[in-house]
Design an enzyme around this catalytic site. Sequence first.
Site, PDB file in Angstrom:
ATOM      1  N   PRO A   1       0.830  -1.098   0.171  1.00 46.66           N
ATOM      2  CA  PRO A   1       0.102  -0.151  -0.030  1.00 46.66           C
ATOM      3  C   PRO A   1       0.939   1.244  -0.045  1.00 46.66           C
ATOM      4  O   PRO A   1       0.127   2.222  -0.139  1.00 46.66           O
ATOM      5  CB  PRO A   1      -0.815   0.004   1.338  1.00 46.66           C
ATOM      6  CG  PRO A   1       0.123  -0.916   2.278  1.00 46.66           C
ATOM      7  CD  PRO A   1       0.881  -1.700   1.293  1.00 46.66           C
ATOM      8  N   CYS A   2       1.923   1.197  -0.211  1.00 48.69           N
ATOM      9  CA  CYS A   2       2.865   2.368  -0.061  1.00 48.69           C
ATOM     10  C   CYS A   2       2.732   3.726  -0.962  1.00 48.69           C
ATOM     11  O   CYS A   2       2.840   4.805  -0.613  1.00 48.69           O
ATOM     12  CB  CYS A   2       4.316   2.259  -0.034  1.00 48.69           C
ATOM     13  SG  CYS A   2       5.037   1.269  -1.451  1.00 48.69           S
ATOM     14  N   ARG A   3       1.990   3.043  -1.906  1.00 48.94           N
ATOM     15  CA  ARG A   3       1.650   4.293  -3.152  1.00 48.94           C
ATOM     16  C   ARG A   3       0.306   4.435  -3.225  1.00 48.94           C
ATOM     17  O   ARG A   3      -0.277   5.187  -4.002  1.00 48.94           O
ATOM     18  CB  ARG A   3       2.408   4.052  -4.430  1.00 48.94           C
ATOM     19  CG  ARG A   3       3.746   3.756  -4.428  1.00 48.94           C
ATOM     20  CD  ARG A   3       4.553   4.951  -4.981  1.00 48.94           C
ATOM     21  NE  ARG A   3       3.852   5.659  -5.953  1.00 48.94           N
ATOM     22  CZ  ARG A   3       3.926   6.917  -6.171  1.00 48.94           C
ATOM     23  NH1 ARG A   3       4.606   7.665  -5.149  1.00 48.94           N
ATOM     24  NH2 ARG A   3       3.324   7.480  -7.100  1.00 48.94           N
TER      25      ARG A   3
END
Lengths: 314, 364
Positions: free
Chosen positions: A258-260
Site C-alpha cells: 500500500p505504500c503508493r
Amino acid sequence: MVLSQKFHEAFKGTVERITNPRTVSAFKEKGVLSINEFIVAGDNLVSKCPTWSWESGEPSKRKSYLPTEKQFLITRNVPCLRRAASVEEEYEAAGGEFLLDNEDNDGWLATHGKPKETKSDDEENLPSMETIEISKKNTIQSISSYFGGEEEDDIPDMAGYEEADNVIETDAATLQSTYLVAHEPDDDNILRTRTYDVSITYDKYYQTPRVWLTGYDESRMLLLPEDVLEDVSQDHARKTVTIEDHPHLPGKHASVHPCRHGAVMKKIIDVLMSRGVEPEVDKYLFLFLKFVASVIPTIEYDYTMDFDLGSSST
Amino acid sequence: MAGHESRPVLQFAPFQSSVDEGFWHRLSSLKLNKLGIDDSPIPITGFYAPSAHPQVSNYLTLLAESLPTEPCEQSSVAMVIRGNRNRCSAPGILYNTNTLEGFHAIDKQSLLKAEAKKVWESIHSGEAEEDSAILSRFLLISFADLKKWSFHYWFAFPALVLDPPATLLDLRPASQYFSIQEHVMTGATRAQRQVESPSAVENRYLLVSRGIFCFSSQEAKKYESLVDVPFFLLSISSNSHATVRHLKDWEACQHGEQKLLFGFYDPCHLPNNPGWPLRNLLAFICSRWKLEKVHFFCYRENRGFADLGFSLVGEALMSVPQGWEDPQHIPSAVGWELNRGKKVPRCISLAKSMDPTRLAISAA
C-alpha cells in the site's frame, strides 16, 4: 523475507502502536481514509456488491480500533480464468494497453499501442521487495508443491490407497468429473481456471485499504503465494506485490503493497474533481478496486455499480 | 411406464470442498492444546453460497470458525454469524484420527452410512422440515500430522440414493421458464437498488425472495430470516405473485391455485445439471410428501444478484422407492468426494506457514 523489509515491518508496527488512528478526514487532500471512512466505504461495498462480506478473522489478531465484526472485507471464490502473464503477452502482441506514468506505478492504463521495449534492465535493478522469478513458460501448468508431493517425500503416494468402496462413481445420478465438463473443449481453460479469495484490510500506517490474495487451483487446493504472482500484472508482480503475513488470517498471502495507494487515490480523486465530479468517501473502495484491477487484471472480483463518477474513460 | 427409459436420468454435479488454511491452523491448536489424543468426532460447520459466477461453482468451505473455539479465546462474537448469505451453514462432523494408519483404516462405508442415517431420520422425524440445512449434512475424515505439518483429509457429502433414479422431464434457464409462464421477470434487485426497466412495468413480476429480490425494505425485513436458509418453497399464485416460503409451509400451500417450486441455493454453475444439495431435497420430498412430479428451482447468482438466465427450473419425475415408508429401512447413500477424478484422499502440507523452524529461517 528480505531483511530491509523486516526492518520496515518492525518500524511500521511500532509506529502503528504509538500513533493514534486517523480521525480527521484527508480523503480529498491525501487520498487516505480514516478508520470511520473505511467502515463507511466498506459498508457501502457490502451493500452494493453482496459477494463482499465483513469478517472478524482470527480472534487473536483483532484490531481494537476496528469493530469486532468489521475487521476486514472478503469475497471468496472469485474466478480467475487466465494468467495475467499470458494476457499481457497477447496484449503486447496486439499493441494493446500500456501503463501510463510507469515510474509512479500508478497502474493507469492507456489504450494506445505500447512501444516495444525491453524490460530486462528494469527487472535486474529491482528494489528490496521480494523478487520472484517467474518463468513464463510454466505459468500455466505449474501445480504448487503444497500438495503435489513432488518435492515433499513426507507425503506418501496416495495412489496406493485408491479404494473402490462406496464411491460416487458407481451411481447413475452422479455427474462425472465436474471440472472437465465445466468448460468447453478449449482445454487450456481447464487447467487455467483458478479461484481467489480477495480480502481488503485497513492499513493503519498508510491509512489506506490494502488488498490480499489467496489463490486456489482448479480443484480448490491452496496455491503457493509465489504462484499467485502469475495472476498479477507483470509490471507489478516484481515490485508492488509482496508476500507477507495477513493481518487477520493465518499464513502468508500475496498483497498489493500500500505504500503508493494514497498517492494513486489522490490522483484519481483529482482527475474526478477536474471533471467536476465531487467524489464521495463511501465510493472510495469502488475507485480503489478499479485501480487494483489494473494490478490483478484477470481476477474477476466484483466492484461495479451504477454510480456516477463522470465519464471515466478507463 | 412405456417411454420411461427414454427420459434422461437426472444427474447432479457433486459438491466440492474447499478448506481455508485457517481451519487447519485452528485444528492444530485444538489438537495440541485441548484434544490431545482424544479422537472422538467433532461437530463442525461448513459454509456455502449459491454459485456466483457462470464459470465457477461454489464450494462447501471450511474456515477457522467451522471448528469450536478454544475456551481460552475470547469469543465475544457468536461463532457463526447468521444472516450472511455468502455463508449458509451446513452441519458436519469431523473424525480426526491420531495416526496415518488410523486414517486409512477408517471404515468409510459405515461412516457414510451413519451420516446418511442421520439425514434419513431427520426427514422422518420432521426435523429437516424445520431446519432444512440438515439435508446438506457432510462428513470429514482427517489426520493432522503435526510433526510434518501436513493434513490428510477426505470429504463426503452423503446423498440418499433414489432407486430407480429420478428422471428429467424438462430443464431450462429460469428466465425462459418464467417467460413461458407469461410472466415478465425483471432482473434481480435489492432493497437498496431501484427497480429498473420501466418497459416491463405493466406485466412486472417481481420475484420476491430471499431479501435479494425484495423491492421494499419492509418486505426485505420479512424475508431476512430466510436469507441464509438454503432450501425454500417458491409459490406462484394465479395472479403471478411469487413468494418465498419455508419448506414447512408446504401443507399450508396445498389449497389454492398456486404453483409450487422447490428452490435451493445451487452451488453448481453448470447449465445442464443441478447441484448436489437437490439430491437430498428430492429424497425428502419423495419420502415426506410422496410427490412424483416436482418442479425445482436452482437459484444462482451473478455478481451477488439473482440471475434468472443462469438459474434453472426443471421438472423431475420420481417414483417412491420400495421400502421408503419404513423409517427403519435406510436407503443406500453415496457421496465421497473424488480428488481430481480419483478415489483418493487429499493432502496439504502447511509446513511453510506452520513449522516454527521454517518460519524462523524465513524470518532471518
